[in-house]
Design a protein around this motif. Structure first.
Motif, mmCIF file in Angstrom:
data_model
loop_
_atom_site.group_PDB
_atom_site.id
_atom_site.type_symbol
_atom_site.label_atom_id
_atom_site.label_comp_id
_atom_site.label_asym_id
_atom_site.label_seq_id
_atom_site.Cartn_x
_atom_site.Cartn_y
_atom_site.Cartn_z
ATOM 1 N N ILE A 84 0.890 -1.327 0.014
ATOM 2 C CA ILE A 84 0.079 0.106 0.055
ATOM 3 C C ILE A 84 0.923 1.331 0.020
ATOM 4 N N GLY A 85 1.061 1.862 -1.230
ATOM 5 C CA GLY A 85 1.819 2.918 -1.364
ATOM 6 C C GLY A 85 3.364 2.678 -1.036
ATOM 7 N N GLY A 86 3.873 1.700 -1.307
ATOM 8 C CA GLY A 86 5.151 1.115 -1.151
ATOM 9 C C GLY A 86 5.580 0.656 0.495
ATOM 10 N N LYS A 87 4.527 0.543 1.239
ATOM 11 C CA LYS A 87 4.526 0.001 2.553
ATOM 12 C C LYS A 87 3.880 -1.315 2.437
ATOM 13 N N PRO A 88 4.163 -2.297 3.225
ATOM 14 C CA PRO A 88 3.201 -3.651 3.370
ATOM 15 C C PRO A 88 2.138 -2.900 4.521
ATOM 16 N N MET A 89 0.945 -3.605 4.227
ATOM 17 C CA MET A 89 -0.213 -3.082 5.057
ATOM 18 C C MET A 89 0.218 -3.191 6.501
ATOM 19 N N VAL A 90 0.701 -4.429 7.078
ATOM 20 C CA VAL A 90 0.913 -4.674 8.361
ATOM 21 C C VAL A 90 1.803 -3.641 9.050
ATOM 22 N N GLN A 91 2.934 -3.053 8.129
ATOM 23 C CA GLN A 91 3.530 -1.868 8.535
ATOM 24 C C GLN A 91 2.744 -0.542 8.930
ATOM 25 N N ARG A 92 1.712 -0.256 7.967
ATOM 26 C CA ARG A 92 0.873 0.643 7.995
ATOM 27 C C ARG A 92 0.007 0.810 9.253
ATOM 28 N N VAL A 93 -0.479 -0.587 9.501
ATOM 29 C CA VAL A 93 -1.274 -0.619 10.660
ATOM 30 C C VAL A 93 -0.348 -0.356 12.061
ATOM 31 N N PHE A 94 0.762 -0.909 11.887
ATOM 32 C CA PHE A 94 1.762 -0.855 13.156
ATOM 33 C C PHE A 94 2.096 0.635 13.273
ATOM 34 N N GLU A 95 2.205 1.288 12.531
ATOM 35 C CA GLU A 95 2.771 2.908 12.519
ATOM 36 C C GLU A 95 1.596 3.659 13.022
ATOM 37 N N GLN A 96 0.331 3.433 12.516
ATOM 38 C CA GLN A 96 -0.754 4.095 12.820
ATOM 39 C C GLN A 96 -1.060 3.801 14.508
ATOM 40 N N ALA A 97 -0.961 2.600 14.978
ATOM 41 C CA ALA A 97 -1.187 2.047 16.185
ATOM 42 C C ALA A 97 -0.255 2.801 17.221
#
Length: 243
Positions: free
Chosen positions: A24-37
């Motif tokens: 998702i925009g150059g990052k794996p989805m799990v990373q985006r969830v982790f960063e938001q959390a």
């Protein structure tokens, strides 16, 4: 209260295998969830709970915390419980959906505001603002009491409003959809993870009914923030507007 955020991220998925690794925009989805959390200041630690070495490697590569768990868990609740068997010292755990890459940290903060030591379980709801959502069985509805406790969850449009035509139900502000984020007091999590499936749970296919049927209370907070889950490859198109 010391709170851990746990992101269940299993590899297998009937409709979208390995979706935790979807770009998702150059990052794996799990990373985006982790960063938001991780933006939620209420969390002492954020951990990805997975069952696959590929996801474990990705999380370690971006510097996140990860815990390997069994592959046979039936729910994210069970996976969270296994994490807490290895991670001690937390009063509460918040189960953060691994397929919501743009979850708003304010939702996590709102849920955490309910956690006072007495609260056993907690979750969020949002007012339903469309007939499509109200009558869609894939959208789970929640009925709550005046004390902020959940009375029931259903795939049906509840409560049934006998006073008004169904076409007018949405405008009455009596219907709420469940936002799938949970908080568990850690001692309660150990108990509910070992309860057998209950009759209402089997009928509706909703695990939270097992907790209610066994006498546990679920505190509810109302949010006005929506969420977008990624269930299929086609759903990735929905998130482009957030990038």
């Amino acid at each position: 209260m010391k709170i851990v955020g746990i992101i269940p991220a299993r590899y297998a998925s009937t409709r979208f295998p390995a979706k935790a690794l979807a770009d998702i925009g150059g990052k794996p989805m799990v990373q985006r969830v982790f960063e938001q959390a991780s933006k939620a200041h209420c969390l002492s630690k954020v951990i990805v709970a997975t069952d696959h070495p590929d996801i474990e490697k990705v999380v370690k590569d971006f510097g996140g915390n990860v815990c390997m768990t069994r592959a046979d868990h039936q729910s994210g609740t069970d996976r969270c419980n296994e994490v807490l068997l290895k991670e001690a010292g937390f009063d509460y755990a918040i189960n953060i959906q691994g397929d919501e890459p743009f979850i708003d940290p304010k939702q996590i903060e709102l849920l955490a505001s309910l956690l006072d030591g007495d609260t056993e379980l907690a979750t969020l709801v949002k007012k339903i603002d469309s007939e499509e959502e109200l009558f869609d069985p894939s959208v789970v509805k929640c009925v709550k009491g005046v004390n902020g406790q959940a009375l029931y969850f259903s795939r049906s449009a509840v409560p049934y409003d006998r006073r008004n035509a169904k076409s007018d139900w949405v405008g009455q502000n009596n219907h709420f959809k469940h936002i799938g984020i949970y908080a568990y007091r850690t001692d309660i999590l150990k108990i509910i993870a070992n309860l057998p499936p209950s009759p209402l749970e089997n009928i509706e296919s909703l695990e939270q009914l097992r907790w209610l049927e066994n006498g546990y209370s679920i505190h509810v907070a109302e949010t006005d923030i929506g969420s977008i889950g990624i269930d299929t490859p086609e759903d990735l198109k929905k998130v482009s507007q957030f990038l």
